[in-house]
Design a protein around this motif. Sequence first.
Motif, PDB file in Angstrom:
ATOM      1  N   THR A 307       0.830  -1.327   0.094  1.00 13.14           N
ATOM      2  CA  THR A 307      -0.148   0.013   0.168  1.00 13.14           C
ATOM      3  C   THR A 307       0.949   1.116   0.289  1.00 13.14           C
ATOM      4  N   GLN A 308       0.189   2.323  -0.608  1.00 11.38           N
ATOM      5  CA  GLN A 308       0.884   3.851  -0.436  1.00 11.38           C
ATOM      6  C   GLN A 308       0.688   4.290   0.900  1.00 11.38           C
ATOM      7  N   PHE A 309      -0.354   3.710   1.551  1.00 14.90           N
ATOM      8  CA  PHE A 309      -0.747   4.527   2.824  1.00 14.90           C
ATOM      9  C   PHE A 309       0.112   4.005   4.070  1.00 14.90           C
ATOM     10  N   VAL A 310       1.374   4.407   3.972  1.00 12.33           N
ATOM     11  CA  VAL A 310       2.359   3.832   5.176  1.00 12.33           C
ATOM     12  C   VAL A 310       1.832   4.455   6.474  1.00 12.33           C
ATOM     13  N   GLY A 311       2.215   3.517   7.395  1.00 16.14           N
ATOM     14  CA  GLY A 311       1.649   4.197   8.794  1.00 16.14           C
ATOM     15  C   GLY A 311       0.398   3.676   9.202  1.00 16.14           C
ATOM     16  N   ARG A 312      -0.548   3.302   8.246  1.00 14.78           N
ATOM     17  CA  ARG A 312      -1.973   3.163   8.775  1.00 14.78           C
ATOM     18  C   ARG A 312      -1.936   1.549   9.560  1.00 14.78           C
ATOM     19  N   GLU A 313      -2.822   1.474  10.235  1.00 14.70           N
ATOM     20  CA  GLU A 313      -2.868   0.206  11.189  1.00 14.70           C
ATOM     21  C   GLU A 313      -3.153  -0.996  10.148  1.00 14.70           C
ATOM     22  N   VAL A 364      11.117   7.469   3.666  1.00 15.58           N
ATOM     23  CA  VAL A 364      11.205   8.376   4.696  1.00 15.58           C
ATOM     24  C   VAL A 364       9.960   7.952   5.545  1.00 15.58           C
ATOM     25  N   ALA A 365       8.878   7.708   4.597  1.00 17.28           N
ATOM     26  CA  ALA A 365       7.382   7.342   5.345  1.00 17.28           C
ATOM     27  C   ALA A 365       7.834   6.121   6.001  1.00 17.28           C
ATOM     28  N   LEU A 366       8.460   4.981   5.525  1.00 15.25           N
ATOM     29  CA  LEU A 366       8.529   3.894   6.045  1.00 15.25           C
ATOM     30  C   LEU A 366       9.440   3.755   7.338  1.00 15.25           C
ATOM     31  N   LEU A 367      10.555   4.494   7.259  1.00 14.92           N
ATOM     32  CA  LEU A 367      11.389   4.522   8.309  1.00 14.92           C
ATOM     33  C   LEU A 367      10.504   5.249   9.730  1.00 14.92           C
ATOM     34  N   ASP A 368       9.894   6.296   9.246  1.00 17.93           N
ATOM     35  CA  ASP A 368       9.154   7.223  10.513  1.00 17.93           C
ATOM     36  C   ASP A 368       8.203   5.996  11.036  1.00 17.93           C
ATOM     37  N   ALA A 369       7.217   5.487  10.011  1.00 18.89           N
ATOM     38  CA  ALA A 369       6.359   4.297  10.728  1.00 18.89           C
ATOM     39  C   ALA A 369       7.195   3.406  11.826  1.00 18.89           C
ATOM     40  N   LEU A 370       8.248   2.834  11.003  1.00 19.30           N
ATOM     41  CA  LEU A 370       8.943   1.907  11.858  1.00 19.30           C
ATOM     42  C   LEU A 370       9.340   2.111  13.041  1.00 19.30           C
ATOM     43  N   THR A 371       9.981   3.443  13.175  1.00 19.99           N
ATOM     44  CA  THR A 371      10.351   4.192  14.446  1.00 19.99           C
ATOM     45  C   THR A 371       9.121   4.534  15.268  1.00 19.99           C
ATOM     46  N   HIS A 372       8.014   4.866  14.843  1.00 15.88           N
ATOM     47  CA  HIS A 372       7.043   5.073  15.509  1.00 15.88           C
ATOM     48  C   HIS A 372       6.434   3.693  16.223  1.00 15.88           C
ATOM     49  N   ASN A 373       6.409   2.624  15.681  1.00 17.18           N
ATOM     50  CA  ASN A 373       5.973   1.407  16.082  1.00 17.18           C
ATOM     51  C   ASN A 373       7.053   0.879  17.253  1.00 17.18           C
ATOM     52  N   ILE A 374       8.436   1.219  16.965  1.00 19.66           N
ATOM     53  CA  ILE A 374       9.211   0.900  18.198  1.00 19.66           C
ATOM     54  C   ILE A 374       8.991   1.622  19.450  1.00 19.66           C
ATOM     55  N   GLU A 375       8.676   3.008  19.322  1.00 22.06           N
ATOM     56  CA  GLU A 375       8.610   3.804  20.237  1.00 22.06           C
ATOM     57  C   GLU A 375       7.280   3.603  21.180  1.00 22.06           C
ATOM     58  N   LEU A 376       6.095   2.845  20.437  1.00 19.61           N
ATOM     59  CA  LEU A 376       5.043   2.405  21.034  1.00 19.61           C
ATOM     60  C   LEU A 376       5.238   1.325  21.661  1.00 19.61           C
ATOM     61  N   VAL A 377       5.995   0.305  21.638  1.00 19.30           N
ATOM     62  CA  VAL A 377       6.536  -0.689  22.245  1.00 19.30           C
ATOM     63  C   VAL A 377       7.243  -0.186  23.398  1.00 19.30           C
ATOM     64  N   ARG A 378       8.087   0.665  23.366  1.00 20.46           N
ATOM     65  CA  ARG A 378       8.860   1.182  24.441  1.00 20.46           C
ATOM     66  C   ARG A 378       8.014   1.611  25.697  1.00 20.46           C
TER      67      ARG A 378
END
Length: 418
Positions: A307-313, A364-378
């Motif tokens: 999908t092009q909608f990176v970051g969505r659930e 950029v969008a993929l890496l931002d979403a990955l970083t966001h998910n890691i932060e949510l786990v933290r």
Amino acid sequence: MNYTLMHKNIPVADLILDEENGYIDKVVATHDAARLPIGTTWITGPEAGCANRGQLNDWWRGRTIPASREGFEPLLLGLGVRTAAALSQKAYGLSLSDQYWVRPENLSLQWKDVNFFDNAFSNDIGEILFRGGYIENDAVNLMSPDNTSDGWLRKKWVVSDGKRLLMKGGSGDYQQEPFNELVACAVMRRLDIPHVPYTLTVQDELPYSLCQTFITPETELVPAWRVLQTQKQDGKRSSFMHLLNCCDTLRIPDARAAIEKMLVVDYCIANTDRHYNNFGFVRNVDSLEWLGLAPVYDSGTSMWHHTQFVGREQESKPFKKTHAEQIQLVQNLDWFNAKQLHDLHEECDAIFAQSPFISKERRVALLDALTHNIELVRQLQLQRKPLSAQLKAGVEKSKAQFSDCAKNPQRSRNDMER
């Protein structure tokens, strides 16, 4: 035709296989019930412990090429083979994931003569599925582990320097799955989670991932789906708890801890395809001793690949429909150390930068979403501070208050009067 289901050189059961469709028509006799494929026995009733033909066929189908694989239907048509099971039968059902095979009653074959761990095998089926083209039936060598490789993505087994490597492609506009495998490896390497290492290669201007089989002639992979079939599920028990209960009964060591770590990784990378045949357990072939959860593999269907909608659930598998729900199954996050992921961004950016199909903006969008998910786990880890740590903090606070009271008795009396 009559066959014997073999476990290396040990006869397990006598079968009658339909020559046209390749499926098991009848279980004639069981020679070694302990060595029947996991989850293929009757669970209850007078035949409990004996081979269950329906479950054996389910297991047999699980080691065939799915109809969803691109180019597979034309392949069968060109070969004049009716089903995927019949194609698997042409190579005695041999695999690079375990040591099961079927031996025709009229052949005195031995494991050493046929297994793909030690013997050369044909690349014909893999090449045809990769490249398509006209098939000359008589010229195709069907002795190949590609006959028993499941999954819908384009793939084939190759040999390089004596190593058995699985080569697997991507899909859609982004061809992202091979790169995702490397990103998942980067996460797991930093978190010290056992995993299958992947590398990248290019063929015909398309990216592919490469990984060596982690199974040896002494071990075998048992998919989680087969483990689930070893017991009848209690209607009140969730699929997650049912799997853990099956693992406990089989005495698979450290199952929950290892599965929880896998679920955390899947949350970070937004994996959408961790179905029950996409993870499993390893046991020793000779002793039948369980060694534990297999190193995590096949994580490419992740990172918003479709999908092009990176970051969505993203949807999740296998226990819950969403990752937000599934991560709640994880009880222990003490092991998670976000500091070990501090330089992950740079490595993953370099991985995605190798792809001509992924733009800088998407990277950029993929890496931002990955970083966001890691932060949510933290953050979840902080919320689940262990009770022992809470009690320890409480004791330390009480000690400090007591010490303060001892030094300032008048202030303590004033505090009490208030």
